[in-house]
Design a protein around this motif. Structure first.
Motif, PDB file in Angstrom:
ATOM      1  N   ILE A   7     -10.966  27.219 -26.702  1.00 47.29           N
ATOM      2  CA  ILE A   7     -11.009  26.573 -25.717  1.00 47.29           C
ATOM      3  C   ILE A   7      -9.966  24.655 -26.075  1.00 47.29           C
ATOM      4  N   ASP A   8      -8.807  24.841 -25.208  1.00 44.94           N
ATOM      5  CA  ASP A   8      -7.925  23.936 -25.322  1.00 44.94           C
ATOM      6  C   ASP A   8      -9.228  22.390 -24.597  1.00 44.94           C
ATOM      7  N   ALA A   9      -8.982  21.370 -25.599  1.00 51.12           N
ATOM      8  CA  ALA A   9      -9.936  20.447 -24.412  1.00 51.12           C
ATOM      9  C   ALA A   9      -8.654  19.118 -23.865  1.00 51.12           C
ATOM     10  N   ALA A  10      -9.214  19.139 -23.275  1.00 52.19           N
ATOM     11  CA  ALA A  10      -7.663  17.454 -22.383  1.00 52.19           C
ATOM     12  C   ALA A  10      -8.529  16.413 -22.446  1.00 52.19           C
ATOM     13  N   GLU A  11      -9.995  16.604 -22.164  1.00 52.75           N
ATOM     14  CA  GLU A  11     -10.388  15.369 -21.113  1.00 52.75           C
ATOM     15  C   GLU A  11     -11.816  15.350 -21.531  1.00 52.75           C
ATOM     16  N   LEU A  12     -11.785  13.900 -22.543  1.00 53.73           N
ATOM     17  CA  LEU A  12     -13.823  13.877 -22.946  1.00 53.73           C
ATOM     18  C   LEU A  12     -14.416  13.536 -21.952  1.00 53.73           C
ATOM     19  N   ILE A  13     -15.329  14.380 -21.552  1.00 51.54           N
ATOM     20  CA  ILE A  13     -16.084  13.564 -20.247  1.00 51.54           C
ATOM     21  C   ILE A  13     -17.145  12.457 -20.784  1.00 51.54           C
ATOM     22  N   ASP A  14     -18.024  13.171 -21.753  1.00 49.64           N
ATOM     23  CA  ASP A  14     -19.068  12.553 -21.660  1.00 49.64           C
ATOM     24  C   ASP A  14     -19.909  13.886 -23.286  1.00 49.64           C
ATOM     25  N   ALA A  15     -20.643  12.521 -24.245  1.00 50.73           N
ATOM     26  CA  ALA A  15     -20.594  12.772 -25.404  1.00 50.73           C
ATOM     27  C   ALA A  15     -22.218  12.277 -25.260  1.00 50.73           C
ATOM     28  N   ARG A  16     -23.092  12.833 -25.642  1.00 52.17           N
ATOM     29  CA  ARG A  16     -25.090  12.176 -25.635  1.00 52.17           C
ATOM     30  C   ARG A  16     -25.711  13.716 -27.153  1.00 52.17           C
ATOM     31  N   PRO A  17     -26.845  12.557 -27.505  1.00 46.96           N
ATOM     32  CA  PRO A  17     -27.213  13.329 -28.141  1.00 46.96           C
ATOM     33  C   PRO A  17     -28.423  14.440 -27.358  1.00 46.96           C
ATOM     34  N   GLY A  18     -29.302  15.339 -28.354  1.00 50.29           N
ATOM     35  CA  GLY A  18     -30.177  15.752 -27.766  1.00 50.29           C
ATOM     36  C   GLY A  18     -31.415  14.883 -27.029  1.00 50.29           C
ATOM     37  N   GLY A  19     -32.129  15.703 -26.521  1.00 53.70           N
ATOM     38  CA  GLY A  19     -33.472  14.387 -25.962  1.00 53.70           C
ATOM     39  C   GLY A  19     -34.326  14.213 -27.783  1.00 53.70           C
ATOM     40  N   ASP A  20     -34.116  15.746 -28.202  1.00 52.58           N
ATOM     41  CA  ASP A  20     -34.756  15.557 -29.404  1.00 52.58           C
ATOM     42  C   ASP A  20     -34.235  15.195 -30.717  1.00 52.58           C
ATOM     43  N   GLY A  21     -32.846  14.820 -30.770  1.00 52.40           N
ATOM     44  CA  GLY A  21     -32.656  14.047 -31.997  1.00 52.40           C
ATOM     45  C   GLY A  21     -31.670  15.329 -32.685  1.00 52.40           C
ATOM     46  N   ARG A  22     -31.698  16.388 -32.119  1.00 58.39           N
ATOM     47  CA  ARG A  22     -31.463  17.834 -32.824  1.00 58.39           C
ATOM     48  C   ARG A  22     -29.657  17.654 -32.934  1.00 58.39           C
ATOM     49  N   SER A  23     -29.584  16.797 -31.481  1.00 58.46           N
ATOM     50  CA  SER A  23     -28.246  17.860 -31.651  1.00 58.46           C
ATOM     51  C   SER A  23     -27.151  17.304 -30.751  1.00 58.46           C
ATOM     52  N   LEU A  24     -26.363  17.364 -30.028  1.00 61.94           N
ATOM     53  CA  LEU A  24     -25.049  16.839 -29.388  1.00 61.94           C
ATOM     54  C   LEU A  24     -24.387  17.511 -28.626  1.00 61.94           C
ATOM     55  N   THR A  25     -25.137  16.985 -27.637  1.00 65.28           N
ATOM     56  CA  THR A  25     -23.764  17.499 -26.231  1.00 65.28           C
ATOM     57  C   THR A  25     -22.683  16.931 -25.859  1.00 65.28           C
ATOM     58  N   VAL A  26     -21.523  17.981 -26.172  1.00 67.64           N
ATOM     59  CA  VAL A  26     -20.342  17.854 -25.520  1.00 67.64           C
ATOM     60  C   VAL A  26     -19.449  18.371 -23.754  1.00 67.64           C
ATOM     61  N   LYS A  27     -19.562  16.965 -23.442  1.00 64.01           N
ATOM     62  CA  LYS A  27     -18.746  17.578 -22.014  1.00 64.01           C
ATOM     63  C   LYS A  27     -17.159  17.749 -21.373  1.00 64.01           C
ATOM     64  N   LEU A  28     -16.724  18.167 -21.609  1.00 69.30           N
ATOM     65  CA  LEU A  28     -15.243  17.987 -21.581  1.00 69.30           C
ATOM     66  C   LEU A  28     -14.405  19.076 -20.596  1.00 69.30           C
ATOM     67  N   ARG A  29     -13.283  18.376 -19.952  1.00 71.03           N
ATOM     68  CA  ARG A  29     -12.502  19.108 -19.401  1.00 71.03           C
ATOM     69  C   ARG A  29     -11.515  19.855 -19.962  1.00 71.03           C
ATOM     70  N   ASP A  30     -10.911  21.343 -19.931  1.00 73.10           N
ATOM     71  CA  ASP A  30     -10.453  21.904 -20.808  1.00 73.10           C
ATOM     72  C   ASP A  30      -8.904  22.024 -19.570  1.00 73.10           C
ATOM     73  N   ARG A  31      -7.745  22.136 -20.047  1.00 75.27           N
ATOM     74  CA  ARG A  31      -6.014  21.819 -20.232  1.00 75.27           C
ATOM     75  C   ARG A  31      -5.800  22.690 -18.571  1.00 75.27           C
ATOM     76  N   ASN A  32      -7.108  23.598 -18.167  1.00 72.50           N
ATOM     77  CA  ASN A  32      -6.514  24.064 -16.624  1.00 72.50           C
ATOM     78  C   ASN A  32      -8.093  23.949 -15.820  1.00 72.50           C
ATOM     79  N   GLY A  33      -8.543  22.621 -16.044  1.00 74.40           N
ATOM     80  CA  GLY A  33      -8.833  21.796 -15.376  1.00 74.40           C
ATOM     81  C   GLY A  33     -10.742  22.297 -14.814  1.00 74.40           C
TER      82      GLY A  33
END
Length: 119
Positions: A7-33
């Motif tokens: 995955i060649d990330a071009a943009e970080l859209i969002d980063a949020r901790p999981g509801g249980d505090g045991r994970s991190l979810t990262v939403k991003l856009r790659d170079r292909n959109g």
């Protein structure tokens, strides 16, 4: 075993901790959109941060928002430095190192050029 997905990330859209505090979810856009979501265990975060390239030596400096110090054992101290964004870096230091920094901050010449470092 399957081939890894690159995955060649071009943009970080969002980063949020999981509801249980045991994970991190990262939403991003790659170079292909394409929008991708990646969830990582929270215990991996320290390793990811320390694996990131360091800014030491390139002239970049980050503002210090707060710090605290506590005993770390074996006569050392734990020094925690935190940026306004909440990023924290921990250092183990010896009391004489802290005393040296305090002496320089209080009595030293802080206008020295780069080649005249005291430490």
């Amino acid at each position: 075993m399957t081939e890894p997905i690159d995955i060649d990330a071009a943009e970080l859209i969002d980063a949020r901790p999981g509801g249980d505090g045991r994970s991190l979810t990262v939403k991003l856009r790659d170079r292909n959109g394409r929008t991708l979501r990646l969830t990582l265990p929270a215990q991996w975060l320290d390793h990811l941060v320390t694996a990131a390239p360091s800014s030491v030596g390139n002239g970049e400096a980050h503002p210090l928002s707060s710090w605290h110090m506590e005993a770390a054992g074996d006569g050392t101290l734990l020094l925690v430095l935190r940026t306004p964004e909440g990023t924290a870096v921990n250092f183990t230091v010896k009391p004489w190192q802290i005393a040296g920094m305090a002496t320089l901050a209080t009595h030293g010449r802080l206008d020295r050029n780069e080649t005249e470092r005291v430490h």
